[in-house]
Write an enzyme that holds these catalytic residues in place. Structure first.
Site, PDB file in Angstrom:
ATOM      1  N   HIS A  41      -8.449  -5.464   6.934  1.00  0.00           N
ATOM      2  CA  HIS A  41      -7.639  -5.244   7.476  1.00  0.00           C
ATOM      3  C   HIS A  41      -7.567  -5.340   9.141  1.00  0.00           C
ATOM      4  O   HIS A  41      -9.379  -5.386   9.844  1.00  0.00           O
ATOM      5  CB  HIS A  41      -8.629  -3.485   7.715  1.00  0.00           C
ATOM      6  CG  HIS A  41      -7.855  -2.829   7.961  1.00  0.00           C
ATOM      7  ND1 HIS A  41      -6.625  -1.032   7.736  1.00  0.00           N
ATOM      8  CD2 HIS A  41      -7.885  -2.198   9.202  1.00  0.00           C
ATOM      9  CE1 HIS A  41      -6.195  -0.518   8.158  1.00  0.00           C
ATOM     10  NE2 HIS A  41      -7.265  -0.418   9.345  1.00  0.00           N
ATOM     11  N   HIS A 101       0.800  -1.165   0.111  1.00  0.00           N
ATOM     12  CA  HIS A 101      -0.285   0.058  -0.454  1.00  0.00           C
ATOM     13  C   HIS A 101       1.225   1.502  -0.461  1.00  0.00           C
ATOM     14  O   HIS A 101       1.038   2.083   1.401  1.00  0.00           O
ATOM     15  CB  HIS A 101      -0.818   0.317   1.319  1.00  0.00           C
ATOM     16  CG  HIS A 101      -2.165   1.384   0.898  1.00  0.00           C
ATOM     17  ND1 HIS A 101      -2.973   1.431   1.857  1.00  0.00           N
ATOM     18  CD2 HIS A 101      -1.914   2.034   0.717  1.00  0.00           C
ATOM     19  CE1 HIS A 101      -4.116   2.027   1.120  1.00  0.00           C
ATOM     20  NE2 HIS A 101      -3.295   2.475   0.673  1.00  0.00           N
ATOM     21  N   GLU A 152      -2.551  -1.615  -3.323  1.00  0.00           N
ATOM     22  CA  GLU A 152      -3.869  -0.829  -2.841  1.00  0.00           C
ATOM     23  C   GLU A 152      -3.648   0.816  -2.866  1.00  0.00           C
ATOM     24  O   GLU A 152      -1.905   1.467  -2.823  1.00  0.00           O
ATOM     25  CB  GLU A 152      -3.913  -1.247  -1.240  1.00  0.00           C
ATOM     26  CG  GLU A 152      -4.471  -2.867  -1.101  1.00  0.00           C
ATOM     27  CD  GLU A 152      -4.394  -3.226   0.615  1.00  0.00           C
ATOM     28  OE1 GLU A 152      -4.429  -2.504   1.098  1.00  0.00           O
ATOM     29  OE2 GLU A 152      -5.509  -3.926   0.503  1.00  0.00           O
TER      30      GLU A 152
HETATM   31  C1  LIG Z   1      -6.588  -0.825   2.952  1.00  0.00           C
HETATM   32  C2  LIG Z   1      -5.864  -1.669   4.219  1.00  0.00           C
HETATM   33  O1  LIG Z   1      -6.337  -2.006   5.513  1.00  0.00           O
HETATM   34  C3  LIG Z   1      -4.249  -1.967   4.326  1.00  0.00           C
HETATM   35  O2  LIG Z   1      -4.132  -1.574   3.864  1.00  0.00           O
HETATM   36  C4  LIG Z   1      -4.166  -0.959   4.887  1.00  0.00           C
HETATM   37  O3  LIG Z   1      -4.844   0.591   5.199  1.00  0.00           O
HETATM   38  C5  LIG Z   1      -2.725  -0.984   5.660  1.00  0.00           C
HETATM   39  O4  LIG Z   1      -2.644   0.171   5.796  1.00  0.00           O
HETATM   40  P1  LIG Z   1      -1.234   0.516   6.764  1.00  0.00           P
HETATM   41  O5  LIG Z   1      -0.031  -0.068   6.930  1.00  0.00           O
HETATM   42  O6  LIG Z   1      -0.142   1.852   6.857  1.00  0.00           O
HETATM   43  O7  LIG Z   1      -1.514   0.662   7.969  1.00  0.00           O
HETATM   44  N1  LIG Z   2      -6.387  -4.955   2.998  1.00  0.00           N
HETATM   45  C1  LIG Z   2      -5.979  -5.216   3.884  1.00  0.00           C
HETATM   46  C2  LIG Z   2      -4.658  -5.465   3.772  1.00  0.00           C
HETATM   47  O1  LIG Z   2      -3.667  -4.818   2.913  1.00  0.00           O
HETATM   48  C3  LIG Z   2      -3.811  -5.068   5.555  1.00  0.00           C
HETATM   49  O2  LIG Z   2      -4.309  -4.408   6.387  1.00  0.00           O
HETATM   50  P1  LIG Z   2      -3.441  -4.811   7.945  1.00  0.00           P
HETATM   51  O3  LIG Z   2      -3.628  -6.229   8.000  1.00  0.00           O
HETATM   52  O4  LIG Z   2      -2.274  -4.167   7.984  1.00  0.00           O
HETATM   53  O5  LIG Z   2      -4.422  -4.034   8.439  1.00  0.00           O
END
Ligand SMILES: CC(=O)[C@@H](O)[C@H](O)COP(=O)(O)O
Ligand SMILES: NCC(=O)COP(=O)(O)O
EC number: 2.6.99.2
Length: 237
Positions: free
Chosen positions: A190, A43, A70
């Protein structure tokens, strides 16, 4: 079958904390796939607080499972994804300064924008998914954008499950059943964790992919990364 996609943002967080290249993000992605991960998720945020745009390019030749990028579809992000052509792009309506993802799309208000950007990714052979709260109106709106999949935003489920409120799964069951009836693919992510993943998987029909990062990396500090991946895969069967 539900695929496990490991989000490696936190590896980049650790790497950036000392300004060097340890741990190496690309090597970690190669190893996590060798340990059994069925996808790699990143992300890259506009401030590059963890995953950098360069990482996204460097990872492309090394991800032989599914590559999921993402992000909020700002022009710089869209251009990068079109160049890299990952397996999947997941659109997330994050504010630039968000500490983490904290909301799903309003697919009704943003219908024309989402439809246009989704069409561009799909015409370039990239599977699309949009980050969504478990709201039936939003699921219906997602279908109208032409997206291949939705990603159910599971923070609310994880929070309530931790408090012992199993009923928190109900909105997700209803949203998933409705998505299935619309032939929308279902991803989720998430705050999913070893503690809450099995109950989620047991209750969601047609779950194609979970992307997990924060909890998985944290659990690995105690249990070891290879072991944790195997436990997730077992609980997703
Ligand atoms: C969309 C989602 O839930 C993940 O990509 C989460 O936002 C992780 O991002 P961070 O690692 O920046 O918290
Ligand atoms: N789309 C969710 C993700 O990539 C990971 O979220 P998290 O497990 O770090 O909260």
């Amino acid at each position: 079958m539900t695929k496990l996609s490991v989000n490696i943002n936190k590896i980049a967080t650790l790497r950036n904390s000392r300004g060097g290249d340890l741990p190496n993000v690309v090597q970690f992605a190669k190893d996590i796939q060798r340990f059994g991960a069925e996808g790699v998720t990143i992300h890259p945020r506009p401030d590059e607080r963890h995953i950098r745009y360069k990482d996204a390019y460097d990872l492309k030749p090394e991800v032989y499972t599914e590559y999921n990028i993402e992000g909020n579809p700002i022009p710089k992000f869209v251009d990068m994804v079109l160049e890299i052509k990952p397996t999947q792009v997941t659109l997330v309506p994050d504010a630039v300064d968000a500490i983490t993802s904290n909301a799903g799309w309003d697919t009704i208000t943003h219908k024309s924008f989402l439809t246009e950007v989704i069409s561009e990714f799909k015409s370039n052979g990239i599977r699309t998914s949009i980050f969504l709260d478990p709201d039936l109106k939003q699921v219906e709106g997602a279908k109208k954008t032409g997206t291949d999949r939705i990603e159910l935003y599971t923070e609310a489920y994880a929070h309530q499950y931790r408090l012992g409120n199993n009923d928190a799964i109900e909105p997700y069951k209803k949203a998933a059943d409705f998505a299935n009836s619309l032939q929308l693919g279902i991803n989720a992510g998430h705050d999913l964790s070893l503690d809450n993943i099995k109950f989620f998987k047991q209750n969601i029909t047609g779950l194609l992919e979970v992307s997990i990062g924060h909890a998985l990396i944290s659990e690995s500090l105690y249990l070891g990364i290879e072991n944790v991946v195997q436990i997730y895969l077992h609980r997703l069967k």
